[in-house]
Write a protein that holds these residues in place. Structure first.
Motif, short mmCIF file in Angstrom:
data_model
loop_
_atom_site.label_atom_id
_atom_site.label_comp_id
_atom_site.label_asym_id
_atom_site.label_seq_id
_atom_site.Cartn_x
_atom_site.Cartn_y
_atom_site.Cartn_z
N GLU A 1 44.03 33.60 1.40
CA GLU A 1 43.63 34.33 2.01
C GLU A 1 42.82 33.64 3.38
O GLU A 1 42.56 34.00 4.80
CB GLU A 1 42.16 35.57 1.52
N GLU B 1 36.04 37.07 8.19
CA GLU B 1 36.72 37.67 7.32
C GLU B 1 37.62 38.98 8.65
O GLU B 1 36.85 39.66 9.48
CB GLU B 1 36.27 38.55 6.29
N VAL C 1 33.64 30.49 -4.38
CA VAL C 1 34.93 28.53 -4.07
C VAL C 1 34.27 28.13 -3.63
O VAL C 1 34.73 26.76 -3.86
CB VAL C 1 36.08 30.00 -3.83
N ALA D 1 34.25 35.22 -1.72
CA ALA D 1 34.80 33.36 -0.97
C ALA D 1 34.05 32.42 -1.59
O ALA D 1 33.86 31.02 -1.61
CB ALA D 1 35.40 33.38 0.53
N GLU E 1 44.28 28.36 -4.32
CA GLU E 1 43.52 29.34 -5.15
C GLU E 1 42.86 30.67 -4.38
O GLU E 1 42.63 31.49 -4.76
CB GLU E 1 42.02 27.97 -5.14
N ARG E 2 42.67 30.48 -2.78
CA ARG E 2 42.39 31.54 -2.12
C ARG E 2 43.85 31.83 -0.74
O ARG E 2 43.09 31.44 0.38
CB ARG E 2 40.79 30.72 -1.35
#
Length: 378
Positions: A163, A129, A100, A97, A160-161
């Motif tokens: 999560e 996380e 990004v 991550a 895009e992410r």
């Protein structure tokens, strides 16, 4: 463990990285045994080893440089930024991550804060996380000025992410070495990160504390549950309860558990887990641990069968230690990240002897650790 930043001398946060891991564990165990030598420990259990790579579930990244070329990492001795977005200590999801997020800093034109000129906005990126691979990202800003730009570009970042479960802004306007401020602006519908640990779903809100090594946290709560089962308490107080890891782990039929925590944000997290798990015998209150034990707050009852303490590095302090000594409490579970203050607190509690102690390597490649001690009344 291989780390190009350590080998090049750019980062020495993992100060013991050059020491073989078996020697690291042995040195920590020896240091803790020496600190507690005068307290007649009944049983020393073998230390719990950690993986060396990919274990840190939280990244605290200082942001320097420019919006076009941001640096995410630490400051060197002269105050220059060292980019550590590929730090191998972080979990894989965090490492994936961070590049990004660096690109997002550029896209949203988030000027990094400059210590010398006191200009710029973005001070830190805090990324956590969960065991499920979800992420919580917090932008620590000097002011609210960039929030509109973050909101504007956030939908694309979430695509895009996907999560990224929780995204927030923390406002820290002061020019001093304080990581975050009091005000938090949550920008996503989801407000807490679900931390699944051995059948227990804890909720982590942006300003709540959680152990940085998930595997060691899981083992810490498992040990506490097993040791508590042996002494079979009917009543438990978890002082410094945080998001409820110990209190909720010790929940059992016909057992009353009270968690006391100074952070209202953490109490909200703990109550959410308690409600979802359907644990009527557990409750949490926001308040000072020592004041609660001394009966200075409403809701205080008779001393329990078992007290759990998980204080910061300074320990529980003489006032709470004196109360534990005189309270008649039969057992104490003391989780400590600093055996020096644990030993000092034990000096004030001669009637409570460490029946067993176990070191958990919560912070591999450093001198730090977590120790769990079961104290019993002599």
């Amino acid at each position: 463990m291989l780390c190009t930043h350590f080998d090049a001398g750019r980062c020495r946060s993992c100060a013991w990285l050059g020491t073989p891991y078996a020697a690291q564990l042995a040195d920590k165990q020896r240091a803790v045994e020496e600190l507690l030598a005068r307290h007649r420990v009944g049983t020393w259990l073998p230390p719990v080893a950690s993986a060396q790579l990919g274990v840190r579930n939280k990244a605290k990244m200082v942001v320097t440089g420019t919006a076009d070329d941001p640096t995410l990492g630490i400051l060197d001795p002269v105050g220059a930024g060292v980019d550590l977005r590929d730090c191998p200590l972080h979990t894989p999801g965090i490492r994936a991550a961070l590049p990004v997020l660096a690109a997002f800093v550029t896209r949203a034109r988030l000027a990094p804060y400059d210590l010398a000129t006191r200009r710029g906005e973005l001070k830190y990126l805090l990324v956590t996380e969960s065991p499920d691979g979800e992420l919580m990202v917090r932008f620590v800003l000097r002011s609210q000025e960039p929030v509109a730009r973050i909101r504007k570009h956030l939908p694309a970042l979430l695509v895009e992410r996907p999560e990224l479960a929780v995204v927030s802004v923390n406002l820290q306007p002061e020019h001093k070495a304080v990581l975050e401020g009091e005000r938090e602006i949550v920008l996503t519908d989801q407000e807490s990160l679900r931390m699944r640990l051995d059948g227990l779903d804890l909720h982590l809100r942006p300003q709540s504390f959680f152990q940085t090594n998930t595997a060691m946290a899981t083992e810490l709560y498992r040990l506490a549950r097993a040791w508590a089962a042996e002494v079979a308490p009917r009543t438990v107080w978890d002082l410094y309860s945080g998001v409820g890891g110990f209190a909720l782990s010790l929940a059992a039929p016909d057992r009353d558990v009270v968690g006391i925590e100074i952070s209202a944000e953490a109490v909200t997290s703990a109550e959410q887990t308690r409600a979802e798990a359907g644990l009527p015998g557990v409750r949490f209150e926001a308040g000072d641990a020592t004041a609660y034990a001394l009966g200075q707050t409403p809701g205080h009852g008779s001393p329990p069968d078992l007290v759990v303490v998980n204080p910061p590095r300074r320990g529980i302090g003489p006032e709470l230690a004196r109360w534990l000594e005189s309270s008649g409490v039969r057992h104490v579970l003391y989780s400590s990240c600093n055996a020096a203050t644990l030993a000092r607190d034990l000096d004030t509690m001669p009637g409570l002897r460490p029946a067993r102690v176990r070191l958990l390597d919560m912070f591999p490649n450093t001198a730090h650790y977590e120790v769990l001690a079961l104290l019993e009344r002599t």
